[in-house]
Design an enzyme around this catalytic site. Structure first.
Site, PDB file in Angstrom:
ATOM      1  N   PHE A 147      40.167  44.141  34.332  1.00 29.93           N
ATOM      2  CA  PHE A 147      39.838  45.543  34.625  1.00 29.93           C
ATOM      3  C   PHE A 147      40.963  46.267  35.357  1.00 29.93           C
ATOM      4  O   PHE A 147      41.021  47.492  35.337  1.00 29.93           O
ATOM      5  CB  PHE A 147      38.549  45.609  35.474  1.00 29.93           C
ATOM      6  CG  PHE A 147      38.797  45.374  36.946  1.00 29.93           C
ATOM      7  CD1 PHE A 147      39.161  46.422  37.785  1.00 29.93           C
ATOM      8  CD2 PHE A 147      38.715  44.095  37.492  1.00 29.93           C
ATOM      9  CE1 PHE A 147      39.428  46.199  39.126  1.00 29.93           C
ATOM     10  CE2 PHE A 147      38.979  43.864  38.834  1.00 29.93           C
ATOM     11  CZ  PHE A 147      39.340  44.929  39.652  1.00 29.93           C
ATOM     12  N   LYS A 199      40.154  42.557  23.369  1.00 30.80           N
ATOM     13  CA  LYS A 199      38.854  42.510  24.036  1.00 30.80           C
ATOM     14  C   LYS A 199      39.124  42.921  25.481  1.00 30.80           C
ATOM     15  O   LYS A 199      39.470  42.091  26.312  1.00 30.80           O
ATOM     16  CB  LYS A 199      38.281  41.088  23.945  1.00 30.80           C
ATOM     17  CG  LYS A 199      36.767  40.964  24.061  1.00 30.80           C
ATOM     18  CD  LYS A 199      36.173  41.562  25.306  1.00 30.80           C
ATOM     19  CE  LYS A 199      36.364  40.741  26.547  1.00 30.80           C
ATOM     20  NZ  LYS A 199      35.945  41.451  27.794  1.00 30.80           N
ATOM     21  N   GLU A 257      35.037  44.951  30.201  1.00 28.91           N
ATOM     22  CA  GLU A 257      33.858  45.791  29.961  1.00 28.91           C
ATOM     23  C   GLU A 257      33.629  46.779  31.104  1.00 28.91           C
ATOM     24  O   GLU A 257      32.754  47.627  31.039  1.00 28.91           O
ATOM     25  CB  GLU A 257      32.617  44.916  29.729  1.00 28.91           C
ATOM     26  CG  GLU A 257      32.203  43.999  30.877  1.00 28.91           C
ATOM     27  CD  GLU A 257      32.952  42.656  30.904  1.00 28.91           C
ATOM     28  OE1 GLU A 257      34.177  42.639  30.644  1.00 28.91           O
ATOM     29  OE2 GLU A 257      32.316  41.640  31.220  1.00 28.91           O
ATOM     30  N   ARG A 258      34.446  46.653  32.181  1.00 28.36           N
ATOM     31  CA  ARG A 258      34.252  47.572  33.316  1.00 28.36           C
ATOM     32  C   ARG A 258      34.965  48.893  33.100  1.00 28.36           C
ATOM     33  O   ARG A 258      34.568  49.919  33.625  1.00 28.36           O
ATOM     34  CB  ARG A 258      34.757  46.926  34.600  1.00 28.36           C
ATOM     35  CG  ARG A 258      33.933  45.701  34.933  1.00 28.36           C
ATOM     36  CD  ARG A 258      34.469  45.044  36.179  1.00 28.36           C
ATOM     37  NE  ARG A 258      34.160  43.624  36.154  1.00 28.36           N
ATOM     38  CZ  ARG A 258      34.792  42.718  36.858  1.00 28.36           C
ATOM     39  NH1 ARG A 258      35.790  43.074  37.661  1.00 28.36           N
ATOM     40  NH2 ARG A 258      34.454  41.464  36.806  1.00 28.36           N
ATOM     41  N   SER A 285      41.071  36.299  36.060  1.00 28.92           N
ATOM     42  CA  SER A 285      40.967  35.382  37.194  1.00 28.92           C
ATOM     43  C   SER A 285      41.251  33.942  36.749  1.00 28.92           C
ATOM     44  O   SER A 285      41.082  33.592  35.576  1.00 28.92           O
ATOM     45  CB  SER A 285      39.572  35.493  37.808  1.00 28.92           C
ATOM     46  OG  SER A 285      38.610  35.218  36.817  1.00 28.92           O
ATOM     47  N   CYS A 310      47.314  42.031  40.897  1.00 30.09           N
ATOM     48  CA  CYS A 310      47.673  40.613  40.950  1.00 30.09           C
ATOM     49  C   CYS A 310      49.007  40.438  41.660  1.00 30.09           C
ATOM     50  O   CYS A 310      49.382  39.329  42.007  1.00 30.09           O
ATOM     51  CB  CYS A 310      47.732  40.010  39.570  1.00 30.09           C
ATOM     52  SG  CYS A 310      49.074  40.671  38.611  1.00 30.09           S
ATOM     53  N   GLU A 364      41.570  34.424  46.750  1.00 29.01           N
ATOM     54  CA  GLU A 364      42.012  35.771  46.402  1.00 29.01           C
ATOM     55  C   GLU A 364      40.889  36.735  46.797  1.00 29.01           C
ATOM     56  O   GLU A 364      39.748  36.591  46.337  1.00 29.01           O
ATOM     57  CB  GLU A 364      42.247  35.834  44.880  1.00 29.01           C
ATOM     58  CG  GLU A 364      42.813  37.146  44.420  1.00 29.01           C
ATOM     59  CD  GLU A 364      43.081  37.173  42.909  1.00 29.01           C
ATOM     60  OE1 GLU A 364      42.283  36.614  42.143  1.00 29.01           O
ATOM     61  OE2 GLU A 364      44.098  37.765  42.522  1.00 29.01           O
TER      62      GLU A 364
HETATM   63  P1  NAD Z   1      37.975  38.351  35.066  1.00 29.47           P
HETATM   64  O1  NAD Z   1      38.506  36.975  34.924  1.00 29.47           O
HETATM   65  O2  NAD Z   1      36.627  38.533  35.655  1.00 29.47           O
HETATM   66  O3  NAD Z   1      37.902  39.057  33.617  1.00 29.47           O
HETATM   67  C1  NAD Z   1      39.004  39.087  32.760  1.00 29.47           C
HETATM   68  C2  NAD Z   1      38.508  39.127  31.329  1.00 29.47           C
HETATM   69  O4  NAD Z   1      37.761  37.948  31.053  1.00 29.47           O
HETATM   70  C3  NAD Z   1      37.597  40.303  31.018  1.00 29.47           C
HETATM   71  O5  NAD Z   1      37.923  40.824  29.753  1.00 29.47           O
HETATM   72  C4  NAD Z   1      36.216  39.674  31.027  1.00 29.47           C
HETATM   73  O6  NAD Z   1      35.312  40.324  30.140  1.00 29.47           O
HETATM   74  C5  NAD Z   1      36.468  38.259  30.581  1.00 29.47           C
HETATM   75  N1  NAD Z   1      35.517  37.304  31.158  1.00 29.47           N
HETATM   76  C6  NAD Z   1      34.890  37.399  32.354  1.00 29.47           C
HETATM   77  N2  NAD Z   1      34.092  36.334  32.553  1.00 29.47           N
HETATM   78  C7  NAD Z   1      34.229  35.538  31.464  1.00 29.47           C
HETATM   79  C8  NAD Z   1      33.672  34.283  31.085  1.00 29.47           C
HETATM   80  N3  NAD Z   1      32.819  33.629  31.876  1.00 29.47           N
HETATM   81  N4  NAD Z   1      34.047  33.753  29.911  1.00 29.47           N
HETATM   82  C9  NAD Z   1      34.901  34.385  29.103  1.00 29.47           C
HETATM   83  N5  NAD Z   1      35.469  35.581  29.412  1.00 29.47           N
HETATM   84  C10 NAD Z   1      35.131  36.149  30.577  1.00 29.47           C
HETATM   85  O7  NAD Z   1      39.081  39.198  35.853  1.00 29.47           O
HETATM   86  P2  NAD Z   1      38.994  40.696  36.378  1.00 29.47           P
HETATM   87  O8  NAD Z   1      38.060  40.749  37.531  1.00 29.47           O
HETATM   88  O9  NAD Z   1      38.787  41.627  35.262  1.00 29.47           O
HETATM   89  O10 NAD Z   1      40.492  40.911  36.896  1.00 29.47           O
HETATM   90  C11 NAD Z   1      40.935  40.522  38.163  1.00 29.47           C
HETATM   91  C12 NAD Z   1      41.629  39.180  38.134  1.00 29.47           C
HETATM   92  O11 NAD Z   1      42.720  39.223  37.204  1.00 29.47           O
HETATM   93  C13 NAD Z   1      42.258  38.811  39.462  1.00 29.47           C
HETATM   94  O12 NAD Z   1      42.051  37.433  39.678  1.00 29.47           O
HETATM   95  C14 NAD Z   1      43.739  39.112  39.268  1.00 29.47           C
HETATM   96  O13 NAD Z   1      44.607  38.386  40.100  1.00 29.47           O
HETATM   97  C15 NAD Z   1      43.906  38.737  37.845  1.00 29.47           C
HETATM   98  N6  NAD Z   1      45.073  39.376  37.252  1.00 29.47           N
HETATM   99  C16 NAD Z   1      46.156  38.598  36.984  1.00 29.47           C
HETATM  100  C17 NAD Z   1      47.291  39.167  36.456  1.00 29.47           C
HETATM  101  C18 NAD Z   1      48.481  38.313  36.127  1.00 29.47           C
HETATM  102  O14 NAD Z   1      49.342  38.778  35.388  1.00 29.47           O
HETATM  103  N7  NAD Z   1      48.572  37.097  36.618  1.00 29.47           N
HETATM  104  C19 NAD Z   1      47.330  40.537  36.205  1.00 29.47           C
HETATM  105  C20 NAD Z   1      46.201  41.304  36.488  1.00 29.47           C
HETATM  106  C21 NAD Z   1      45.071  40.711  37.012  1.00 29.47           C
END
Ligand code: NAD
Length: 499
Positions: free
Chosen positions: A149, A173, A176-177, A226, A281, A384
């Protein structure tokens, strides 16, 4: 209530699964739209369109593909304000920060205009007698990406720009937020001349992600989000024979040496710690001053700066430093972790817990927090937080500070503030983290370098954007060719060795 769509084969398509996610307005706490959550059948429809469109796109010469990206850059610039507004409305970040989100993605599109050069391959003339050898970079076919998101414009562009520049079809994909900007990007790509089916958006949650991971036609999966989900997607995607790269969470340390310019270090920490409400991140979430005197000077500089931070909705314009966090759950998680910090004995020097904004009482605003004297066994250090919470861990020496960052499970970014070139050089050489800032707090590499962390911040071997992306989104095919004069000399029965 606005009902959002998928973007499949060049058209907005309503969800048919009957499942929806609420898209919140983080400033007011109200539901502002419904995001459809795709079923495996809906994903399969998109894959079929992608597979049908991709061969002709791959056969389109790279210069023509690059021209589509050139036009996309113009359209992104044309619609910059519109995109930034839509992004802020769903994410909550300020308008200048939202425009930066679009801009950083646009720069990757610009880089990908060099596709004809980057895809040229390699050629060895006369590798053997009458034998030439050449390597081609060919598109994978149908590729997919799952994005978080916190950068709903930049991260989709990190993935789809190189994917389509290389001749692939790409299924996005998004989170969804905040799904509106990804849908707008797909529309713009088509306005730029991208054929239908080459860039599609399938909204969804775990069900759509699992359908991607299980679909035989999808060749590669990119993920940013994450760490637990990154690990799951990497393991499942690899087990299913896909090429996978996953980028996870972070806990970025900034080391402040006694000789650092303390005003510069404090300013850097304010931007890198509290900008975008800490939902980056590459945010700095841990400050490590070296020596108690350095720590005292730093805290003294930080406190008045933190107290001056302006927290509010993006609609208040340039007057706001950062906005709300993305959901009520994110806010509750931050508050929970802050409480663990207090309970486990860290000193809460700036307490943002009572923050309230008149007229926005139901919004997901979190006041800025500063912890001092945290230790490495505390949850606020290990986990985090992804919120406006800066944690100061005092180190007594440079080696102790370096060791802290090295021992942490995450290794996305880090920074050192010092006037000593030798210390900076030693730090950059020894640290086991992917992106290093020297007197630069958020060292996000530009589009023509690559982005990626180490340790639990990454799963896979190639980084995002830059030259690595052209490797990730292509397969190498190497041809060894000999023409008829060689054949006249008869067959060869032993393994050929180039002499
Ligand atoms: P998230 O892991 O909750 O969601 C990321 C994606 O995964 C979304 O599209 C979501 O729909 C999907 N998802 C969520 N739960 C899932 C599941 N159980 N099974 C399959 N898919 C699932 O992350 P977020 O809250 O959207 O973003 C924040 C996180 O992303 C933080 O941990 C941040 O550090 C990380 N991030 C990392 C980078 C990087 O380049 N390393 C960059 C941006 C964000």
């Amino acid at each position: 209530m606005q009902e959002l769509t998928h973007y499949i084969n060049g058209a907005h398509v309503k969800g048919t699964s009957g499942r929806f996610a609420d898209v919140m307005n983080p400033a007011t706490g109200e539901v502002q739209a419904k995001c459809p959550l795709a079923s495996a059948e809906e994903l399969d429809q998109a894959v079929k369109h992608a597979a049908a469109a991709q061969p002709a796109w791959a056969a389109t010469n790279p210069q023509r593909r690059a021209r589509v990206l050139m036009r996309l850059v113009d359209l992104l610039n044309r619609d910059m304000d519109k995109l930034a507004e839509a992004l802020s409305r769903e994410h909550g970040k300020t308008l200048p920060d939202a425009a930066g989100d679009v801009q950083r993605g646009l720069e990757v599109v610009e880089y990908c205009i060099a596709a004809p050069q980057l895809l040229k391959g390699e050629f060895t003339d006369s590798a053997g007698p009458g034998i030439d050898m050449y390597s081609m970079r060919q598109a994978l076919g149908v590729t997919a990406g799952i994005t978080p998101f916190n950068f709903p414009a930049m991260i989709p562009m990190w993935m789809f720009a190189p994917a389509i520049a290389c001749g692939n079809a790409f299924i996005l994909k998004p989170s969804e937020r905040d799904p509106s900007v990804p849908l707008m990007l797909a529309e713009l790509a088509e306005e730029a001349g991208l054929p239908k089916g080459i860039l599609q958006v399938v909204n969804g949650d775990k069900e759509a992600v699992d359908a991607i991971l299980q679909h035989d036609v999808i060749q590669s999966v990119g993920f940013v989000g994450s760490t637990p989900i990154a690990e799951y997607i990497y393991a499942t995607g690899c087990a299913n024979g896909k090429r996978v790269q996953c980028f996870g969470g972070a806990k970025n340390h900034m080391i402040i040496m006694p000789d650092a310019d303390m005003d510069q270090a404090a300013d850097a920490l304010i931007g890198a710690g509290y900008g975008a409400a800490g939902e980056r991140c590459m945010a700095i979430s841990v400050a490590v001053p070296v020596g108690d005197e350095t720590a005292d000077r730093l805290i003294e500089k930080l406190v008045p700066r933190i107290e001056k931070l302006k927290v509010g909705p993006y609609t208040s314009g340039k007057d706001v430093d950062y906005g709300p966090v993305v959901t009520a759950a994110a806010k509750a998680n931050i508050e929970r972790l802050v409480q663990t910090g207090i309970d486990q004995g860290a000193e809460l020097v700036v307490d943002g817990r009572d923050f309230k904004l008149q007229g926005y009482e139901d919004g997901f605003f979190v006041g800025p927090h500063l912890f001092d004297r945290a230790t490495k066994d505390m949850d606020i250090y290990k986990q985090e937080i992804f919120g406006p919470v800066l944690t100061c861990v005092r180190a007594q020496s440079y080696e102790e500070a370096l060791g802290l960052a090295m021992d942490h499970e995450y290794g996305n970014g880090t920074a050192i503030f010092t006037r000593d070139g030798d210390a900076a050089r030693d730090f950059a050489n020894r640290i086991n983290v992917g992106m290093i800032g020297i007197n630069v707090p958020i060292p996000v590499p530009l589009a023509y370098h690559t982005f990626g962390g180490w340790k639990k911040s990454v799963f896979g071997d190639l980084n995002q954007h830059g030259p690595d992306a052209f490797k990730f989104y292509t397969r190498t095919k190497t041809v060894t060719a000999r023409w008829p004069s060689g054949i006249k000399e008869g067959g060869e029965f032993s393994i050929p060795v180039m002499e």
